[in-house]
Scaffold this motif. Structure first.
Motif, PDB file in Angstrom:
ATOM      1  N   PRO A 477      36.713  47.443  50.295  1.00  0.00           N
ATOM      2  CA  PRO A 477      37.596  48.541  50.680  1.00  0.00           C
ATOM      3  C   PRO A 477      38.331  49.160  49.495  1.00  0.00           C
ATOM      4  CG  PRO A 477      38.606  46.443  51.218  1.00  0.00           C
ATOM      5  CD  PRO A 477      37.239  46.133  50.717  1.00  0.00           C
ATOM      6  N   ASP A 478      38.452  48.423  48.399  1.00  0.00           N
ATOM      7  CA  ASP A 478      39.240  48.890  47.261  1.00  0.00           C
ATOM      8  C   ASP A 478      38.454  48.600  45.985  1.00  0.00           C
ATOM      9  OD1 ASP A 478      41.067  49.194  45.142  1.00  0.00           O
ATOM     10  OD2 ASP A 478      42.766  48.694  46.410  1.00  0.00           O
ATOM     11  N   GLY A 479      37.837  49.645  45.440  1.00  0.00           N
ATOM     12  CA  GLY A 479      37.003  49.471  44.256  1.00  0.00           C
ATOM     13  C   GLY A 479      37.760  48.975  43.052  1.00  0.00           C
ATOM     14  N   ASP A 480      38.979  49.479  42.835  1.00  0.00           N
ATOM     15  CA  ASP A 480      39.758  49.058  41.670  1.00  0.00           C
ATOM     16  C   ASP A 480      40.109  47.578  41.747  1.00  0.00           C
ATOM     17  OD1 ASP A 480      39.663  51.590  40.610  1.00  0.00           O
ATOM     18  OD2 ASP A 480      41.613  52.200  41.388  1.00  0.00           O
ATOM     19  N   ARG A 481      40.497  47.119  42.935  1.00  0.00           N
ATOM     20  CA  ARG A 481      40.825  45.700  43.108  1.00  0.00           C
ATOM     21  C   ARG A 481      39.604  44.833  42.846  1.00  0.00           C
ATOM     22  NH1 ARG A 481      43.042  42.299  42.862  1.00  0.00           N
ATOM     23  NH2 ARG A 481      42.929  41.159  44.809  1.00  0.00           N
ATOM     24  N   PHE A 482      38.447  45.269  43.321  1.00  0.00           N
ATOM     25  CA  PHE A 482      37.221  44.506  43.117  1.00  0.00           C
ATOM     26  C   PHE A 482      36.881  44.420  41.630  1.00  0.00           C
ATOM     27  CE2 PHE A 482      32.449  44.387  43.141  1.00  0.00           C
ATOM     28  CZ  PHE A 482      32.323  43.094  43.627  1.00  0.00           C
ATOM     29  N   ARG A 483      36.991  45.538  40.929  1.00  0.00           N
ATOM     30  CA  ARG A 483      36.722  45.522  39.486  1.00  0.00           C
ATOM     31  C   ARG A 483      37.703  44.617  38.758  1.00  0.00           C
ATOM     32  NH1 ARG A 483      35.635  51.016  36.460  1.00  0.00           N
ATOM     33  NH2 ARG A 483      34.963  49.450  34.954  1.00  0.00           N
ATOM     34  N   HIS A 484      38.965  44.656  39.167  1.00  0.00           N
ATOM     35  CA  HIS A 484      39.966  43.803  38.540  1.00  0.00           C
ATOM     36  C   HIS A 484      39.615  42.328  38.743  1.00  0.00           C
ATOM     37  CE1 HIS A 484      43.841  42.202  37.257  1.00  0.00           C
ATOM     38  NE2 HIS A 484      43.884  41.520  38.396  1.00  0.00           N
ATOM     39  N   ALA A 485      39.184  41.977  39.961  1.00  0.00           N
ATOM     40  CA  ALA A 485      38.830  40.583  40.239  1.00  0.00           C
ATOM     41  C   ALA A 485      37.637  40.144  39.389  1.00  0.00           C
ATOM     42  CB  ALA A 485      38.527  40.409  41.719  1.00  0.00           C
ATOM     43  N   LEU A 486      36.630  41.001  39.256  1.00  0.00           N
ATOM     44  CA  LEU A 486      35.492  40.683  38.391  1.00  0.00           C
ATOM     45  C   LEU A 486      35.942  40.519  36.936  1.00  0.00           C
ATOM     46  CD1 LEU A 486      32.772  43.114  39.788  1.00  0.00           C
ATOM     47  CD2 LEU A 486      32.824  40.631  40.038  1.00  0.00           C
ATOM     48  N   ALA A 487      36.881  41.360  36.513  1.00  0.00           N
ATOM     49  CA  ALA A 487      37.390  41.255  35.140  1.00  0.00           C
ATOM     50  C   ALA A 487      38.142  39.947  34.933  1.00  0.00           C
ATOM     51  CB  ALA A 487      38.298  42.445  34.828  1.00  0.00           C
ATOM     52  N   VAL A 488      38.872  39.487  35.954  1.00  0.00           N
ATOM     53  CA  VAL A 488      39.561  38.197  35.857  1.00  0.00           C
ATOM     54  C   VAL A 488      38.543  37.075  35.682  1.00  0.00           C
ATOM     55  CG1 VAL A 488      40.929  36.508  37.148  1.00  0.00           C
ATOM     56  CG2 VAL A 488      41.612  38.913  37.125  1.00  0.00           C
ATOM     57  N   ALA A 489      37.469  37.112  36.462  1.00  0.00           N
ATOM     58  CA  ALA A 489      36.424  36.091  36.331  1.00  0.00           C
ATOM     59  C   ALA A 489      35.808  36.131  34.945  1.00  0.00           C
ATOM     60  CB  ALA A 489      35.355  36.304  37.406  1.00  0.00           C
ATOM     61  N   ARG A 490      35.547  37.339  34.444  1.00  0.00           N
ATOM     62  CA  ARG A 490      34.964  37.454  33.104  1.00  0.00           C
ATOM     63  C   ARG A 490      35.901  36.917  32.039  1.00  0.00           C
ATOM     64  NH1 ARG A 490      35.561  41.938  30.122  1.00  0.00           N
ATOM     65  NH2 ARG A 490      35.786  43.283  31.957  1.00  0.00           N
ATOM     66  N   ALA A 491      37.196  37.213  32.179  1.00  0.00           N
ATOM     67  CA  ALA A 491      38.171  36.735  31.194  1.00  0.00           C
ATOM     68  C   ALA A 491      38.259  35.207  31.188  1.00  0.00           C
ATOM     69  CB  ALA A 491      39.542  37.342  31.482  1.00  0.00           C
ATOM     70  N   ARG A 492      38.030  34.584  32.327  1.00  0.00           N
ATOM     71  CA  ARG A 492      38.063  33.129  32.421  1.00  0.00           C
ATOM     72  C   ARG A 492      36.696  32.506  32.160  1.00  0.00           C
ATOM     73  NH1 ARG A 492      42.408  30.523  34.382  1.00  0.00           N
ATOM     74  NH2 ARG A 492      41.056  28.783  34.992  1.00  0.00           N
ATOM     75  N   ALA A 493      35.732  33.331  31.740  1.00  0.00           N
ATOM     76  CA  ALA A 493      34.374  32.870  31.427  1.00  0.00           C
ATOM     77  C   ALA A 493      33.707  32.218  32.633  1.00  0.00           C
ATOM     78  CB  ALA A 493      34.379  31.914  30.237  1.00  0.00           C
ATOM     79  N   VAL A 494      33.982  32.752  33.832  1.00  0.00           N
ATOM     80  CA  VAL A 494      33.346  32.275  35.059  1.00  0.00           C
ATOM     81  C   VAL A 494      32.269  33.290  35.450  1.00  0.00           C
ATOM     82  CG1 VAL A 494      33.649  31.681  37.492  1.00  0.00           C
ATOM     83  CG2 VAL A 494      35.438  31.108  35.837  1.00  0.00           C
ATOM     84  N   PRO A 495      30.991  32.942  35.329  1.00  0.00           N
ATOM     85  CA  PRO A 495      29.943  33.904  35.674  1.00  0.00           C
ATOM     86  C   PRO A 495      29.933  34.202  37.169  1.00  0.00           C
ATOM     87  CG  PRO A 495      28.986  31.755  35.159  1.00  0.00           C
ATOM     88  CD  PRO A 495      30.442  31.670  34.820  1.00  0.00           C
ATOM     89  N   VAL A 496      29.578  35.446  37.508  1.00  0.00           N
ATOM     90  CA  VAL A 496      29.543  35.897  38.900  1.00  0.00           C
ATOM     91  C   VAL A 496      28.147  36.424  39.202  1.00  0.00           C
ATOM     92  CG1 VAL A 496      30.527  37.452  40.621  1.00  0.00           C
ATOM     93  CG2 VAL A 496      31.974  36.550  38.783  1.00  0.00           C
TER      94      VAL A 496
END
Length: 721
Positions: A477-496
């Motif tokens: 429902p919220d593209g910006d929130r989704f991108r932010h969550a993916l960026a958090v995973a990337r910053a923590r080196a957690v592959p998605v």
């Protein structure tokens, strides 16, 4: 003499006043698709490098103007009523005499009259010198905003569709990366002795247009096609079209949820706990007990007494304190009332399992609104409704009625699954448990009345127990929130890893612009996943396989693959797959070849793919040494083993040899083609040793490619920080 188009000036940041003026200009116009003339007028304040165009009102004026411009010239009839001018015969090219210009004017006016067009104007333009034609534009995705499109342009764009997509904003450096990802990139870099195309100014233009896309939301789509890049690097826009919309959506502010009581509760109550073993409430209660939840479990049943072997209370209010988590296993209307009670009692987290909400029509949507209102501005977090629940092997908690965990112990791993389909999630999890790999956490989000995929992504990416995330995604429902969550995973080196449904949507306004046809919903999601370093999985049943592999397998240094096989045919087929996934067959070091000659049967051919032969497969120690040598070779980054009809005790022996040979520093993946029942113990042994077994070489190679691409993306991102 041919008039040179005005070169594009170096791009500077466009001031806010210009963008504000553009917004006002777009708002005063009628919504819909517009052609070149209107697009030029709207974009004029930006100073984009349009080829000059002069309006003419007679054949005589056209001839006079063409003489001033310099032959040859182009003549067009511009109108918002006909978007594709060439198809309608409204473009005349290479007019190099006064007579040709005179006749062309008459032809254009005759065609305009035949079409019944009321707003057409005829223009004369200089014939642009030869160059490389590219496309630049955007389509405004309803979830993620402007999707910038750049690639091979001109009349070939619809034929080859060779474009790259990226969510705005796009820098000039990122624009260059987009061009380098194209199939036609060799043509831009200099092909067969031709000079490379200087795309510096085009990339600056991409960045400028990207800023415009963000600043003027009323411009829903824009095509600049073609943008001709000349040998000296200057570029000129030869045609344009746009789609105007009255207003963009306003961004909603969102709450941040603490999901710890939901995923790691200390106590759980089951409202609707039933003595009927077939009811969801009974199954949830049984699942919690059988899988060893260590906290307090409170069945809630109006009749009280004992339910599922535990003392029951008639209502939540009878409990001495509010539990961390309440599982509401009641029909939709009763579930809303139960949630209201949870809010009053200060319950931190609730799972609403019932369907019958927003997915069922007007009555369900009204119930959904009631549910949202019940928890609004409260401290209660709701998972669901219409979910099969939340499971954590790390926490020994199975708050679910799903049969996926029936008969399987919870096996912890670093994989976390977030799914927008309960049925799919249960099916994938059952496979993972049966194959012996386990899953650490999984949640089905249901209707996302309050908490959505992005919230779960961000939360689980922050847990130390999470090594990789798998997402079954229908939409957000919220593209910006989704991108932010993916960026958090990337910053923590957690592959998605993401399996996205609905990727074939070709866009809502494909007829209005090339950009609309080239950047539909599926393309927007693909661009977001690529930009945020997530791996898009193409097979549903491969989602957890790839997520597990990304989280539990050493990262390869590159894409050079050694294939070790017990079948020449299987090895050859796997080599084809390696090439199709743009990996590379490794070349063995001469020292490795010498060692292999001493290990393999005399008739074996030492090459990659490396066939150990049936004799070698059944000889004690041969498989171990071959895998060791392949993994130790400096020219090998990862090893793919393909086993065929090895079963029973031999399966265990070969599996142990592979496990012993795996270095722990390079990936070793296995595809075992025999039916699982014949090699069950061998496959289970490899799973216990942390080596992934695939039923099909294509799935194994897809996982290998995901490992390589994820490492390359992560490295590229890290160099920019």
């Amino acid at each position: 003499m041919t008039a040179e188009p005005a070169p594009v000036a170096p791009v500077a940041p466009v001031v806010g006043d210009v963008h504000a003026g553009l917004r006002a200009e777009v708002r005063r116009r009628r919504p819909g698709a517009v052609g070149e003339a209107t697009a030029r007028e709207i974009l004029a304040p930006l100073g984009l490098p349009f080829v000059p165009a002069t309006s003419v009102h007679s054949a005589t004026e056209a001839v006079f103007t063409a003489g001033g411009v310099g032959m040859p010239v182009v003549m067009k009839a511009l109108t918002d009523e006909v978007v594709h001018k060439s198809d309608a015969g409204l473009v005349e090219l290479n007019l190099d005499t006064a007579e040709a210009v005179h006749i062309a004017y008459q032809r254009l006016t005759d065609r305009v009259r035949a079409l019944g067009v009321s707003d057409a104007r005829v223009v004369v333009q200089p014939m642009a010198p030869d160059g490389t034609d590219l496309i630049l534009g955007w389509v405004r995705d309803p979830t993620f905003g402007p999707v910038i499109v750049a690639g091979l342009g001109g009349v070939t764009v619809e034929l080859f569709r060779d474009v790259a997509r990226r969510i705005a904003p796009v820098t000039a450096t990122e624009a260059r990366e987009m061009l380098q990802s194209l199939t036609c990139a060799p043509l831009l870099n200099g092909f067969r002795g031709k000079a490379p195309v200087d795309t510096t100014r085009f990339c600056e233009l991409v960045a400028q247009v990207s800023e415009l896309a963000l600043a003027v939301p009323e411009l829903a789509e824009l095509d600049l096609n073609p943008v001709r890049v000349h040998p000296d690097g200057t570029c000129v826009v030869l045609d344009a079209r746009a789609v105007l919309e009255p207003m963009a959506r306003e961004e909603d502010s969102r709450d941040v949820f603490d999901l710890t009581p939901l995923a790691r509760p200390r106590s759980i109550a089951v409202v609707g706990a039933s003595r009927d073993a077939s009811r969801p409430g009974a199954r949830i209660l049984r699942s919690l007990r059988e899988h060893g939840f260590a906290g307090a479990i409170h069945p809630v049943n109006p009749a009280g007494g004992e339910v599922g072997g535990l003392p029951a209370v008639a209502s939540l209010r009878e409990l001495p304190e509010a539990p961390d988590l309440v599982c509401v296993a009641l029909p939709a209307k009763a579930a809303v009332e139960s949630v209201r009670e949870c809010v009053q009692l200060g319950v931190p987290a609730v799972i609403v399992f019932a369907s019958g909400f927003g997915e069922t029509g007007h009555e369900g949507q009204a119930l959904d609104a009631e549910l949202r209102a019940a928890v609004a501005k409260s401290g209660t977090t709701v998972c669901g409704p219409n979910t099969i629940g939340v499971v954590s092997a790390h926490h020994r908690m199975a708050a679910t009625f799903s049969q996926a965990v029936n008969g399987f112990p919870l096996r912890a791993s670093g994989t976390c699954l977030i799914a927008q389909s309960g049925a799919v999630a249960g099916s994938l999890v059952s496979r993972e448990l049966a194959d012996g790999y386990g899953i650490g956490d999984w949640v089905t989000v249901g209707n996302q009345s309050q908490v959505d995929v992005a919230d779960y992504l961000e939360y689980f990416a922050g847990l130390d127990t999470t090594r990789s995330l798998a997402v079954f995604l229908e939409g957000v429902p919220d593209g910006d929130r989704f991108r932010h969550a993916l960026a958090v995973a990337r910053a923590r080196a957690v592959p998605v890893a993401v399996f996205k449904t609905g990727v074939t949507d070709a866009g809502r306004r494909a007829v209005s612009s090339h950009s609309g046809a080239l950047a539909g919903s599926g393309a927007a999601y693909g661009a977001v996943l690529a930009q945020e370093s997530a791996v898009q999985v193409t097979e549903m049943t491969g989602l957890l396989e790839i997520a597990w592999t990304l989280g539990h397998t050493p990262s390869p240094a590159g894409g050079r693959v050694a294939i070790v096989t017990t079948s020449g045919g299987a090895g050859s087929a796997t080599a084809d797959l390696i090439d199709q996934h743009e990996l590379e067959l490794a070349e063995f070091d001469p020292g490795t070849v010498t060692e292999l000659v001493g290990v393999l049967p005399a008739f074996a051919h030492v090459d990659n793919p490396l066939d150990v032969t049936a004799e070698g497969a059944f000889a004690e120690g041969t498989m171990r040494r071959v895998v060791e040598l392949a993994a130790e070779d400096p020219g090998v980054d990862l090893v793919c083993v393909v086993l065929t009809s090895i079963a029973g005790a031999d399966a265990v022996r070969v599996a142990q040899q592979i496990a012993d040979a795996a270095p722990g520093t390079k990936p070793v993946l296995v595809s075992w083609l025999v039916t699982r029942s014949l090699a069950e113990e061998g496959m289970a042994l490899l799973a216990d040793q942390g080596i992934r077994v695939f039923t099909e070489p294509a799935r194994m190679v897809a996982a290998a490619a995901a490992l390589v691409s994820h490492r390359a993306i992560a490295q590229d991102r890290s160099t920019r920080v």
